[in-house]
Write a protein that holds these residues in place. Sequence first.
Motif, mmCIF file in Angstrom:
data_model
loop_
_atom_site.group_PDB
_atom_site.id
_atom_site.type_symbol
_atom_site.label_atom_id
_atom_site.label_comp_id
_atom_site.label_asym_id
_atom_site.label_seq_id
_atom_site.Cartn_x
_atom_site.Cartn_y
_atom_site.Cartn_z
ATOM 1 N N MET A 1 -31.695 12.094 27.443
ATOM 2 C CA MET A 1 -31.762 12.513 25.954
ATOM 3 C C MET A 1 -30.447 12.957 25.542
ATOM 4 S SD MET A 1 -34.240 15.328 24.626
ATOM 5 C CE MET A 1 -34.311 16.013 22.737
ATOM 6 N N THR A 2 -29.632 12.090 24.722
ATOM 7 C CA THR A 2 -28.417 12.363 24.655
ATOM 8 C C THR A 2 -28.337 12.941 23.235
ATOM 9 O OG1 THR A 2 -28.074 10.133 23.678
ATOM 10 C CG2 THR A 2 -27.719 10.583 26.069
ATOM 11 N N ALA A 3 -27.148 13.441 22.751
ATOM 12 C CA ALA A 3 -26.767 14.054 21.462
ATOM 13 C C ALA A 3 -25.580 13.482 20.848
ATOM 14 C CB ALA A 3 -26.657 15.617 21.740
ATOM 15 N N ALA B 1 -23.864 14.237 27.833
ATOM 16 C CA ALA B 1 -24.560 15.543 28.266
ATOM 17 C C ALA B 1 -25.982 15.554 27.862
ATOM 18 C CB ALA B 1 -23.666 16.658 27.483
ATOM 19 N N PRO B 2 -27.005 15.859 28.651
ATOM 20 C CA PRO B 2 -28.458 16.017 28.065
ATOM 21 C C PRO B 2 -28.478 17.262 27.075
ATOM 22 C CG PRO B 2 -28.284 15.906 30.417
ATOM 23 C CD PRO B 2 -26.815 16.070 30.049
ATOM 24 N N THR C 1 -20.417 14.764 25.314
ATOM 25 C CA THR C 1 -20.081 14.516 26.861
ATOM 26 C C THR C 1 -20.116 16.058 27.523
ATOM 27 O OG1 THR C 1 -17.786 14.336 26.925
ATOM 28 C CG2 THR C 1 -19.167 12.114 26.097
ATOM 29 N N LEU C 2 -20.262 15.633 28.858
ATOM 30 C CA LEU C 2 -20.082 17.107 29.872
ATOM 31 C C LEU C 2 -18.669 17.310 29.743
ATOM 32 C CD1 LEU C 2 -21.947 15.234 32.942
ATOM 33 C CD2 LEU C 2 -22.721 17.093 31.410
ATOM 34 N N GLU C 3 -17.565 16.680 29.376
ATOM 35 C CA GLU C 3 -16.554 17.262 29.452
ATOM 36 C C GLU C 3 -16.113 18.160 28.256
ATOM 37 O OE1 GLU C 3 -16.644 13.553 31.837
ATOM 38 O OE2 GLU C 3 -17.011 13.994 29.925
ATOM 39 N N MET C 4 -17.019 18.041 27.265
ATOM 40 C CA MET C 4 -16.805 18.639 26.176
ATOM 41 C C MET C 4 -17.375 20.052 26.012
ATOM 42 S SD MET C 4 -17.720 15.725 23.315
ATOM 43 C CE MET C 4 -16.887 14.248 22.985
#
Length: 456
Positions: free
Chosen positions: A372-374, A413-414, A434-437
């Motif tokens: 589930m992305t944002a 990022a979920p 994203t995860l890096e953010m």
Amino acid sequence: MNYTTLFHDMHSVAKVGIIGSNGGFGYSFLAQVPLMKDSLELQVICDLNIQESIELLKKLQYDETRFRSCNSKDEIEQALQIPGSIIILEDGELLPFCNIDVLVEATGNPEISSCMAEKCLQYGIHVCMVSKEADCVSGPYLYRLAKQKNVVYAIAAGDQPANLIEFLSWVKSLGLEVIAAGKSSEYDYIYNLDTGLFSYQGEEVVLPELKDHWSLNGVNTLEDRSRILKDFPQFAVPDYCEMNVVSNATGLEPSCNRFHYPICRVEELADIYIPVEDGGVLTKTGVVDVFNNLRRPDEASFAGGVFVIVRCHDERVWSLLREKGHVVSRNGKYACMYLPYHFMGVEAPISVINAFRLGLSTYDACDCHAVMTAIAERDFARGEQMDLRGHHRLIDDVYVQLLSGEDAQDNAAPYYLIAGKRLKQDVKKGELITLEMLDLQGSELYRMYQEGQHNE
């Protein structure tokens, strides 16, 4: 399945703990427990507000002479020496020391829910997860951890994911081919054909044009209904979360990134969730999706119900079933099977008993089949915190998609991993988060998500 027969030779009573008791699910579960004295006993209730927990139990007519507020292991040990004590905690870290058999986790906080579940599983306590916001991120990891510890991790009956997963297992056991599965969104669209009055969650408006599109005439009807009702919500974030849970449990893929969300009647489902070549909306089969239920005021609700579309395997069999009123497509090739309910905490005890007495989980597998992305709906600045708000656990100014694990970016990022995290950088409108953010330092939920992505 006959539950009386199933539990015939099993009379042990499960000592239950619940965390996050003040929501609707927790309340309805606690109201059910006193009715099931042969199966369940409330041992501990945990919430950030002890006084609120006490008032809740009193309202449900629990015996307040049994209440024991505890703030340490020593106080818990003393309370356990008194038969029938109900321990009331503020600190969830103390839950594993309360001599419970099963934890019902209902906080709705992804980070806290996952940590509490992990801790209890590590101490040999079964977990029935109500917090779908946690499960869609940490579920695969927690499921595997439970197997390693020889205990049960399950999602609780009474919410749509568990009900649909169980229903799908029944359908598949019958050898039927699943074309699509899903649920209705939480609230019905109600339309009075005589007056033209449309209502949704207490809001009312006269829409005479909708009457002209009451009968389904292909996908054009769905487009017209959506246009007429454009001022009303046609999707909901919790729906994506719930179908994420179902996808992870069953391997069924999202039908499309944003779901089709047709506004339709139950009897139309077998003509909608079928391949496009047969007049439906699906470009692939074996998928999950969500619809908005349209009904008359005098028709029963389907809000929160679940459905499965199957391929008709024999013309005579399904003609017979159509004559009995079952939902079969006009072309006779597909049928809709459905359960138009979810009873929240009223039916959740079955999951607790199954875990404790039989060692059975809702799951027979759990993997990261969907994410589930944002995506940002506005510019975000570095340092902003992505907090959840409200009953439906939403993050402001982002919109969601549900992608298959293969289609999602590896670093996406979920949605519920984002919750409560700060941004390490600016994010532009339209960007995938994203995860890096994210500042993920110290996030146990992130660790569980990473470990859960690795196949056994």
